[in-house]
Design an enzyme around this catalytic site. Structure first.
Site, PDB file in Angstrom:
ATOM      1  N   HIS A  32       0.831  -1.206   0.000  1.00 29.76           N
ATOM      2  CA  HIS A  32       0.000   0.000   0.000  1.00 29.76           C
ATOM      3  C   HIS A  32       0.863   1.254   0.000  1.00 29.76           C
ATOM      4  O   HIS A  32       2.039   1.253   0.380  1.00 29.76           O
ATOM      5  CB  HIS A  32      -0.953  -0.013   1.190  1.00 29.76           C
ATOM      6  N   HIS A 131      -0.800  -2.789  -6.750  1.00 28.84           N
ATOM      7  CA  HIS A 131      -0.507  -3.115  -5.357  1.00 28.84           C
ATOM      8  C   HIS A 131      -1.753  -3.614  -4.640  1.00 28.84           C
ATOM      9  O   HIS A 131      -2.891  -3.374  -5.072  1.00 28.84           O
ATOM     10  CB  HIS A 131       0.036  -1.878  -4.630  1.00 28.84           C
ATOM     11  N   CYS A 132      -1.517  -4.302  -3.525  1.00 25.56           N
ATOM     12  CA  CYS A 132      -2.581  -4.625  -2.582  1.00 25.56           C
ATOM     13  C   CYS A 132      -2.152  -4.043  -1.239  1.00 25.56           C
ATOM     14  O   CYS A 132      -1.633  -2.927  -1.197  1.00 25.56           O
ATOM     15  CB  CYS A 132      -2.860  -6.124  -2.538  1.00 25.56           C
ATOM     16  N   SER A 133      -2.336  -4.741  -0.140  1.00 25.59           N
ATOM     17  CA  SER A 133      -1.927  -4.193   1.154  1.00 25.59           C
ATOM     18  C   SER A 133      -0.464  -4.461   1.454  1.00 25.59           C
ATOM     19  O   SER A 133       0.304  -3.552   1.740  1.00 25.59           O
ATOM     20  CB  SER A 133      -2.813  -4.754   2.273  1.00 25.59           C
ATOM     21  N   THR A 139      -1.132  -9.135  -5.237  1.00 24.29           N
ATOM     22  CA  THR A 139      -0.087  -8.565  -6.083  1.00 24.29           C
ATOM     23  C   THR A 139       0.852  -9.643  -6.587  1.00 24.29           C
ATOM     24  O   THR A 139       1.270  -9.629  -7.754  1.00 24.29           O
ATOM     25  CB  THR A 139       0.700  -7.502  -5.287  1.00 24.29           C
TER      26      THR A 139
END
Length: 234
Positions: A32, A131-133, A139
């Site tokens: 993130h 992106h993710c977290s 991702t």
């Protein structure tokens, strides 16, 4: 060297340099972006990143919002695995590879959209960051898909995935996995992992289904998008 490209992230890396014909800092994978510095934002702008694919759920986006200066570039492509987590959260036999298989069989349309948006942005001369977290699972699977379609060898795909383990070393657990309440400790431990076995299960499944490109085609991808990644020349 395992250092994030951006000061305010833990896991930003240049995926494009692994692709045949890829140019530096045109295709980035990340965790993130909520803690980006002003210098980070200027770097992304200097690199021409015009499309940021956010693979997180809406609640994750609210908890760790992307800086306002980049919001015009953000395109949400949420991949929500909460239904699987809710069903399996008390199962001590759960393994991370099951999450990846779940995404392959349930989230195909989301990956097709991400593949299209990334290809479309690069065609228009804009760089892409997805992106993710934590930049690990959602991702990681999208990164593996793009690399496989571009003909990157399996060992390099797994090697790229495993870099995340070092990148996230020391990260708070809540930055690595967000899960439902009343979750079994073994389930939580599995979600925190980043082992070759998990990605190998996904790659084996793609092989059984005819390969990553065929999987994309069956999931509804535009042949032009598949061809773009197969002959990637950004």
């Amino acid at each position: 060297m395992n250092a994030s490209l951006l000061q305010g992230t833990r896991n930003t890396r240049d995926l494009g340099v692994l692709l045949p014909g890829g140019k530096p800092c045109r295709l980035l994978r990340s965790d993130h972006l909520a803690a980006l510095t002003d210098a980070d934002i200027r770097l992304l702008q200097d690199w021409g990143i015009g499309c940021i694919l956010d693979l997180r759920r809406p609640d994750e986006q609210l908890r760790q919002p992307t800086p306002a200066a980049l919001q015009n570039a953000v395109v949400p492509v949420p991949i929500d695995n909460t239904p699987l987590f809710t069903v399996r959260r008390m199962d001590p036999t759960f393994r991370l590879g099951e999450l990846y298989l779940h995404m392959l069989h349930v989230q195909g349309p989301r990956f097709v959209r991400a593949v299209h948006l990334a290809a479309d942005s690069l065609r228009r001369g804009q760089g892409v960051l997805f992106h993710c977290s934590a930049g690990k699972d959602r991702t990681g699977l999208l990164a593996a898909l793009l690399l496989l379609c571009a003909g990157v060898p399996r060992a390099e795909v797994i090697g790229d995935y495993l870099r995340t383990k070092d990148m996230l070393a020391g990260a708070p657990e809540l930055d690595v996995a967000t899960i439902p309440p009343n979750t079994a400790p073994d389930f939580y431990k599995a979600l925190l992992g980043c082992e070759a076995e998990a990605m190998e299960r996904a790659l084996d499944e793609w092989d059984k289904l005819g390969g990553a490109a065929r999987w994309l085609e069956n999931a509804g991808a535009d042949p032009a998008d598949i061809a773009f990644w197969s002959f990637q020349n950004t």
